[in-house]
Design an enzyme around this catalytic site. Structure first.
Site, PDB file in Angstrom:
ATOM      1  N   LYS A 120      -2.800   4.933  -4.988  1.00 40.29           N
ATOM      2  CA  LYS A 120      -1.958   4.060  -4.437  1.00 40.29           C
ATOM      3  C   LYS A 120      -0.306   4.376  -4.353  1.00 40.29           C
ATOM      4  O   LYS A 120       0.178   4.202  -3.070  1.00 40.29           O
ATOM      5  CB  LYS A 120      -1.862   2.574  -5.180  1.00 40.29           C
ATOM      6  CG  LYS A 120      -1.277   1.552  -4.651  1.00 40.29           C
ATOM      7  CD  LYS A 120      -1.375   0.361  -5.457  1.00 40.29           C
ATOM      8  CE  LYS A 120      -0.482   0.347  -6.676  1.00 40.29           C
ATOM      9  NZ  LYS A 120      -0.567  -0.906  -7.395  1.00 40.29           N
ATOM     10  N   ASP A 138      -2.989  -3.134  -3.068  1.00 36.64           N
ATOM     11  CA  ASP A 138      -2.601  -3.386  -4.365  1.00 36.64           C
ATOM     12  C   ASP A 138      -3.442  -4.805  -4.549  1.00 36.64           C
ATOM     13  O   ASP A 138      -4.258  -5.078  -3.928  1.00 36.64           O
ATOM     14  CB  ASP A 138      -1.144  -3.771  -4.594  1.00 36.64           C
ATOM     15  CG  ASP A 138      -0.427  -4.800  -3.825  1.00 36.64           C
ATOM     16  OD1 ASP A 138      -1.254  -5.172  -2.758  1.00 36.64           O
ATOM     17  OD2 ASP A 138       0.475  -5.029  -4.099  1.00 36.64           O
TER      18      ASP A 138
END
Length: 210
Positions: A120, A138
């Site tokens: 991420k 997220d």
């Protein structure tokens, strides 16, 4: 959700925010890397308060390395998990100095080899610092994608792959920012603000809130 509906959603989000970006304060790829590393399980507002004091003092791998773990902690101690984050940032600075001439590499494998940097974080850096069409998923993006049925998946990796598949190329660089902002301010977790949502009529969420 069909592709026509998805495209209309993306076009509305683009019209509403033509040049979206992160809410983290940064001026260089390295500052972004540090800010994103610090943002895990923390708010952007909280990270910005810390980095607004840190970066004027130290905003390069060498300068933060020179602070040392204890010196860095003094700047970031208001952020959750600051002990671990300080150690990871210092270790990452050493690797950047030793292997990358003090520069943030524009390379996923090299980024993910840095302590505290997962997929991420690498996606955010590649997207926001270097303009890659990556999509960092997220909790906000995971929620919005599933709730609206724009791109459904059982985990963040599934949602990322679905988004990469269904989002047209012209929207890929910006879609991460649109979805995270939408989840942060409109499609919030407990009580989504459906009545003020610009895509409410396109959303396939069954339990809409007036």
């Amino acid at each position: 959700m069909n592709k026509e509906k998805r495209r209309e959603i993306l076009e509305r989000l683009r019209a509403n925010n033509p040049e979206p970006t992160t809410e983290l304060n940064f001026s260089t790829p390295f500052e972004l890397l540090v800010a994103v590393t610090l943002s895990a399980q923390a708010t952007d507002v909280g990270v910005n308060k810390a980095t607004d004091k840190l970066f004027p003092v130290a905003n390069t791998p060498q300068a933060i390395w020179d602070l040392g773990v204890e010196g860095l902690k003094e700047y970031i101690k208001t952020i959750g998990l600051f002990n671990t984050k300080a150690e990871n940032v210092i270790k990452a600075c050493r690797i950047l100095l030793d292997k990358h001439n003090g520069e943030v590499p524009e390379n996923r494998e090299a980024l993910e080899a840095l302590p505290g940097v997962g997929r991420k974080t690498a996606n955010v850096v590649l997207n926001t610092a270097f303009g890659w069409p990556t999509i960092a998923v997220d909790t906000h993006i995971f929620r919005v994608s599933n709730r609206t049925k724009f791109a459904m998946g059982k985990n963040v990796d599934q949602v990322e792959q679905k988004l990469l598949k269904v989002v047209p190329a012209e929207f890929k660089v910006d879609v991460h920012h649109w979805l995270i902002l939408h989840g942060r301010y409109t499609c919030i977790a407990r009580k989504p603000r459906c009545g003020s949502c610009i895509i409410e009529d396109l959303c396939e969420f069954k339990d809409k809130v007036d």
